[in-house]
Design an enzyme around this catalytic site. Structure first.
Site, PDB file in Angstrom:
ATOM      1  N   GLU A  87       0.907  -1.590   0.057  1.00  0.00           N
ATOM      2  CA  GLU A  87       0.028   0.098  -0.139  1.00  0.00           C
ATOM      3  C   GLU A  87       0.872   1.247   0.139  1.00  0.00           C
ATOM      4  O   GLU A  87       1.966   1.337   0.643  1.00  0.00           O
ATOM      5  CB  GLU A  87      -0.935  -0.140   1.283  1.00  0.00           C
ATOM      6  CG  GLU A  87      -1.961  -1.135   0.960  1.00  0.00           C
ATOM      7  CD  GLU A  87      -2.835  -1.111   2.341  1.00  0.00           C
ATOM      8  OE1 GLU A  87      -4.089  -1.130   2.133  1.00  0.00           O
ATOM      9  OE2 GLU A  87      -2.225  -0.840   3.559  1.00  0.00           O
ATOM     10  N   CYS A 108       6.683  -6.408   7.480  1.00  0.00           N
ATOM     11  CA  CYS A 108       7.894  -6.044   8.255  1.00  0.00           C
ATOM     12  C   CYS A 108       8.358  -6.840   9.277  1.00  0.00           C
ATOM     13  O   CYS A 108       7.359  -7.449  10.100  1.00  0.00           O
ATOM     14  CB  CYS A 108       7.632  -4.536   8.834  1.00  0.00           C
ATOM     15  SG  CYS A 108       9.248  -3.722   9.878  1.00  0.00           S
ATOM     16  N   CYS A 112       6.888  -4.218  15.785  1.00  0.00           N
ATOM     17  CA  CYS A 112       6.515  -3.223  16.937  1.00  0.00           C
ATOM     18  C   CYS A 112       4.979  -3.563  17.395  1.00  0.00           C
ATOM     19  O   CYS A 112       4.143  -3.694  16.595  1.00  0.00           O
ATOM     20  CB  CYS A 112       6.738  -1.877  16.341  1.00  0.00           C
ATOM     21  SG  CYS A 112       8.328  -1.590  15.788  1.00  0.00           S
ATOM     22  N   CYS A 115       1.922  -1.631  15.894  1.00  0.00           N
ATOM     23  CA  CYS A 115       1.990  -1.532  14.316  1.00  0.00           C
ATOM     24  C   CYS A 115       1.165  -2.405  13.505  1.00  0.00           C
ATOM     25  O   CYS A 115       1.367  -3.651  13.722  1.00  0.00           O
ATOM     26  CB  CYS A 115       3.426  -1.366  13.929  1.00  0.00           C
ATOM     27  SG  CYS A 115       3.498  -0.772  12.084  1.00  0.00           S
ATOM     28  N   GLY A 158       6.995  -1.613   6.269  1.00  0.00           N
ATOM     29  CA  GLY A 158       8.365  -2.136   6.180  1.00  0.00           C
ATOM     30  C   GLY A 158       9.594  -1.048   7.019  1.00  0.00           C
ATOM     31  O   GLY A 158       9.293   0.063   7.132  1.00  0.00           O
ATOM     32  N   SER A 190      12.536   6.931   7.229  1.00  0.00           N
ATOM     33  CA  SER A 190      11.949   6.811   8.709  1.00  0.00           C
ATOM     34  C   SER A 190      12.568   5.398   9.257  1.00  0.00           C
ATOM     35  O   SER A 190      12.071   4.354   8.534  1.00  0.00           O
ATOM     36  CB  SER A 190      10.722   6.751   9.100  1.00  0.00           C
ATOM     37  OG  SER A 190      10.199   6.590  10.109  1.00  0.00           O
ATOM     38  N   SER A 213      12.421   6.477  14.744  1.00  0.00           N
ATOM     39  CA  SER A 213      11.223   6.291  15.628  1.00  0.00           C
ATOM     40  C   SER A 213      11.544   5.775  16.913  1.00  0.00           C
ATOM     41  O   SER A 213      12.061   4.815  17.225  1.00  0.00           O
ATOM     42  CB  SER A 213      10.272   5.020  14.901  1.00  0.00           C
ATOM     43  OG  SER A 213       9.881   5.374  13.880  1.00  0.00           O
ATOM     44  N   LEU A 214      11.383   6.796  17.930  1.00  0.00           N
ATOM     45  CA  LEU A 214      11.923   6.507  19.069  1.00  0.00           C
ATOM     46  C   LEU A 214      11.211   5.966  20.107  1.00  0.00           C
ATOM     47  O   LEU A 214      11.221   4.981  20.775  1.00  0.00           O
ATOM     48  CB  LEU A 214      12.553   7.801  19.780  1.00  0.00           C
ATOM     49  CG  LEU A 214      13.113   7.934  20.846  1.00  0.00           C
ATOM     50  CD1 LEU A 214      14.584   7.024  20.591  1.00  0.00           C
ATOM     51  CD2 LEU A 214      13.660   9.327  21.395  1.00  0.00           C
ATOM     52  N   HIS A 215       9.778   6.593  20.149  1.00  0.00           N
ATOM     53  CA  HIS A 215       8.678   6.025  21.015  1.00  0.00           C
ATOM     54  C   HIS A 215       8.968   5.984  22.514  1.00  0.00           C
ATOM     55  O   HIS A 215       7.947   5.538  23.365  1.00  0.00           O
ATOM     56  CB  HIS A 215       8.225   4.863  20.523  1.00  0.00           C
ATOM     57  CG  HIS A 215       7.803   5.018  19.023  1.00  0.00           C
ATOM     58  ND1 HIS A 215       7.279   6.140  18.360  1.00  0.00           N
ATOM     59  CD2 HIS A 215       7.931   4.218  17.965  1.00  0.00           C
ATOM     60  CE1 HIS A 215       7.042   5.859  17.115  1.00  0.00           C
ATOM     61  NE2 HIS A 215       7.471   4.640  16.753  1.00  0.00           N
ATOM     62  N   ASN A 289      -2.798   5.900  16.222  1.00  0.00           N
ATOM     63  CA  ASN A 289      -4.013   5.385  15.395  1.00  0.00           C
ATOM     64  C   ASN A 289      -4.361   4.239  15.646  1.00  0.00           C
ATOM     65  O   ASN A 289      -3.599   3.003  15.749  1.00  0.00           O
ATOM     66  CB  ASN A 289      -3.484   5.647  13.765  1.00  0.00           C
ATOM     67  CG  ASN A 289      -3.200   7.132  13.554  1.00  0.00           C
ATOM     68  OD1 ASN A 289      -4.019   8.079  13.669  1.00  0.00           O
ATOM     69  ND2 ASN A 289      -2.001   7.330  12.849  1.00  0.00           N
ATOM     70  N   CYS A 332      -0.560   6.477   9.641  1.00  0.00           N
ATOM     71  CA  CYS A 332       0.665   5.919  10.013  1.00  0.00           C
ATOM     72  C   CYS A 332       0.365   4.435  10.957  1.00  0.00           C
ATOM     73  O   CYS A 332      -0.711   4.668  11.800  1.00  0.00           O
ATOM     74  CB  CYS A 332       1.403   6.738  11.143  1.00  0.00           C
ATOM     75  SG  CYS A 332       2.284   8.319  10.599  1.00  0.00           S
TER      76      CYS A 332
HETATM   77  N1  SAH Z   1       9.230   1.079   9.763  1.00  0.00           N
HETATM   78  C1  SAH Z   1       9.631   2.470   9.737  1.00  0.00           C
HETATM   79  C2  SAH Z   1       8.661   3.306   8.805  1.00  0.00           C
HETATM   80  C3  SAH Z   1       7.367   2.974   8.768  1.00  0.00           C
HETATM   81  S1  SAH Z   1       6.271   3.174  10.095  1.00  0.00           S
HETATM   82  C4  SAH Z   1       9.680   2.983  11.141  1.00  0.00           C
HETATM   83  O1  SAH Z   1       8.943   2.331  11.926  1.00  0.00           O
HETATM   84  O2  SAH Z   1      10.116   3.951  11.351  1.00  0.00           O
HETATM   85  C5  SAH Z   1       6.041   5.104  10.053  1.00  0.00           C
HETATM   86  C6  SAH Z   1       5.876   5.596  11.362  1.00  0.00           C
HETATM   87  O3  SAH Z   1       4.598   5.367  12.130  1.00  0.00           O
HETATM   88  C7  SAH Z   1       6.747   5.269  12.467  1.00  0.00           C
HETATM   89  O4  SAH Z   1       7.399   6.028  13.343  1.00  0.00           O
HETATM   90  C8  SAH Z   1       5.880   4.249  13.351  1.00  0.00           C
HETATM   91  O5  SAH Z   1       6.410   3.858  14.578  1.00  0.00           O
HETATM   92  C9  SAH Z   1       4.613   4.786  13.367  1.00  0.00           C
HETATM   93  N2  SAH Z   1       3.493   4.119  13.791  1.00  0.00           N
HETATM   94  C10 SAH Z   1       3.310   2.665  13.544  1.00  0.00           C
HETATM   95  N3  SAH Z   1       2.208   2.154  13.910  1.00  0.00           N
HETATM   96  C11 SAH Z   1       1.368   3.386  14.522  1.00  0.00           C
HETATM   97  C12 SAH Z   1       0.111   3.667  14.953  1.00  0.00           C
HETATM   98  N4  SAH Z   1      -0.622   2.598  15.053  1.00  0.00           N
HETATM   99  N5  SAH Z   1      -0.268   5.105  15.229  1.00  0.00           N
HETATM  100  C13 SAH Z   1       0.769   6.103  15.064  1.00  0.00           C
HETATM  101  N6  SAH Z   1       1.885   5.665  14.412  1.00  0.00           N
HETATM  102  C14 SAH Z   1       2.421   4.510  14.232  1.00  0.00           C
HETATM  103 FE1  SF4 Z   2       8.102  -2.205  10.960  1.00  0.00          FE
HETATM  104 FE2  SF4 Z   2       7.889   0.476  11.299  1.00  0.00          FE
HETATM  105 FE3  SF4 Z   2       5.692  -0.992  11.923  1.00  0.00          FE
HETATM  106 FE4  SF4 Z   2       8.158  -1.435  13.478  1.00  0.00          FE
HETATM  107  S1  SF4 Z   2       6.654   0.543  13.053  1.00  0.00           S
HETATM  108  S2  SF4 Z   2       6.663  -2.864  12.727  1.00  0.00           S
HETATM  109  S3  SF4 Z   2       9.565  -1.018  12.278  1.00  0.00           S
HETATM  110  S4  SF4 Z   2       6.717  -0.838   9.968  1.00  0.00           S
END
Ligand code: SAH
Ligand code: SF4
Length: 340
Positions: A87, A108, A112, A115, A158, A190, A213-215, A289, A332
């Site tokens: 997508e 991926c 995480c 996600c 990914g 990212s 992506s620190l979180h 989200n 995201c």
């Molecule tokens: N894999 C890479 C890039 C894709 S994710 C990464 O993790 O950086 C893009 C961004 O969306 C990342 O910062 C990820 O942590 C965030 N993300 C993932 N799931 C999410 C969700 N449910 N709500 C908001 N952001 C989310």
């Molecule tokens: Fe993969 Fe990024 Fe989703 Fe983590 S947040 S599972 S690295 S796509």
């Protein structure tokens, strides 16, 4: 479509001069020609050969959905070579930016917890062509109403740094002045924190933006949300970012998804401030989200505002990301390559 070097090799092997590669790139990327038969500047023999052997795009649209306010369009693509689904999302911001959010892998491997893509597991890497074709597709789509793509973010499905070579080849293609000519400064990669990728990018010399992506501001919490943190610990990650900013003088963005009761306690805002104070950086707070079968909730707006205020006391520039496309699961972390 193939990039200049690959097109040139194909044309030379067919006995055609390499400037034909420039012509083809120009026709597709700058004039938006979608069919070889409309490329009257190419010899008929070459057009016939290309038509038989080299589809212009390596992916095709399967389904598409548009947010109610028209600001976001999500497309489910089918990869022509093996039918895998990916997508990508086009965002039309009020300030005029036209940003494509691309996928770099099918699924991926990083897993995480918050996600949707992570839940699918890893299927395969995308080729450079499958990555840049997501942008080409939207570029020709919006050309019909006089718009062009201004930005590209690798924030779809990914982990870009787990597919480094294809991602960078796609970046170079997007940046190529003979093609789409998207400025490197308008392209953002990212990463979940794959340290070797950060260090490679540092030496690569391209002026792209880096988002991390620190979180979470401490190792224990980060590990509980993102398994990648076990492999590349927070100290090692901070070390890599420091090297990166020292060498490139480029500001990194930290992404921080705001999940109620998980990582939004105000003491964590102070920890985060302490951790990154003085770095050449910027923080993006991303309202969480919803994803299928999720167990999390988004933080309250008030919490996010407080986070911003606290981070400002550490002189860390912070913004809350406007999240477009939630009504069509295009925001995201909501991309899972299936339900459009
Ligand atoms: N894999 C890479 C890039 C894709 S994710 C990464 O993790 O950086 C893009 C961004 O969306 C990342 O910062 C990820 O942590 C965030 N993300 C993932 N799931 C999410 C969700 N449910 N709500 C908001 N952001 C989310
Ligand atoms: Fe993969 Fe990024 Fe989703 Fe983590 S947040 S599972 S690295 S796509």
């Amino acid at each position: 479509m193939k990039d200049f070097s690959e097109l040139k090799a194909i044309f030379e092997a067919q006995g055609h001069p390499s400037f034909r590669a420039n012509q083809l790139l120009h026709d597709v990327c700058q004039r938006g020609v979608a069919d070889y038969k409309d490329m009257s500047n190419l010899p008929v023999t070459l057009r016939d050969y290309l038509n038989e052997n080299l589809p212009i795009l390596s992916i095709e649209e399967k389904q598409s959905s548009v947010a109610v306010d028209g600001s976001v369009r999500k497309v489910l693509f089918r990869c022509k070579k093996d039918g895998k689904k990916i997508e990508a999302v086009l965002m039309r911001f009020k300030d005029g930016r036209r940003t494509v959010c691309v996928s770099s892998q099918v699924g991926c491997a990083m897993g995480c917890s918050f996600c949707a893509t992570g839940k699918m597991g890893f299927k395969r890497n995308l080729t450079y062509e499958e990555i840049s074709d997501q942008v080409l597709y939207f570029a020709s789509d919006i050309r019909s109403y006089g718009e062009t793509i201004s930005n590209v973010v690798f924030m779809g499905m990914g982990e870009p740094f787990n597919n480094y070579d294809n991602v960078m080849r796609a970046v170079r293609f997007l940046n190529d002045a003979r093609g789409l000519n998207i400025g490197a400064r308008n392209i953002t990669l990212s990463t979940s924190g794959v340290v070797p990728g950060i260090l490679k990018l540092m030496d690569d010399g391209l002026q792209v933006n880096l988002a991390i992506s620190l979180h979470a501001p401490n190792q224990e919490l980060r590990e509980s949300m993102m398994p990648v943190a076990k492999k590349y610990g927070l100290d090692e990650l901070m070390d890599a970012v420091t090297k990166y900013t020292n060498k490139t003088h480029r500001r990194v963005s930290y992404e921080y998804v705001m999940i109620a009761g998980v990582n939004d306690d105000l003491s964590l805002a102070h920890q985060l401030g302490n951790l990154i104070e003085g770095q050449l950086c910027h923080v993006n707070l991303i309202p969480y989200n919803l994803t299928d079968g999720n167990k999390f909730k988004r933080s309250l707006n008030r919490k996010m505002d407080d986070f911003v205020k606290i981070l400002e006391t550490y002189r860390v520039p912070t913004t809350i990301r406007v999240s477009l496309g939630q009504d069509i699961d295009a925001a995201c972390g909501q991309l899972a390559g299936g339900k459009v």
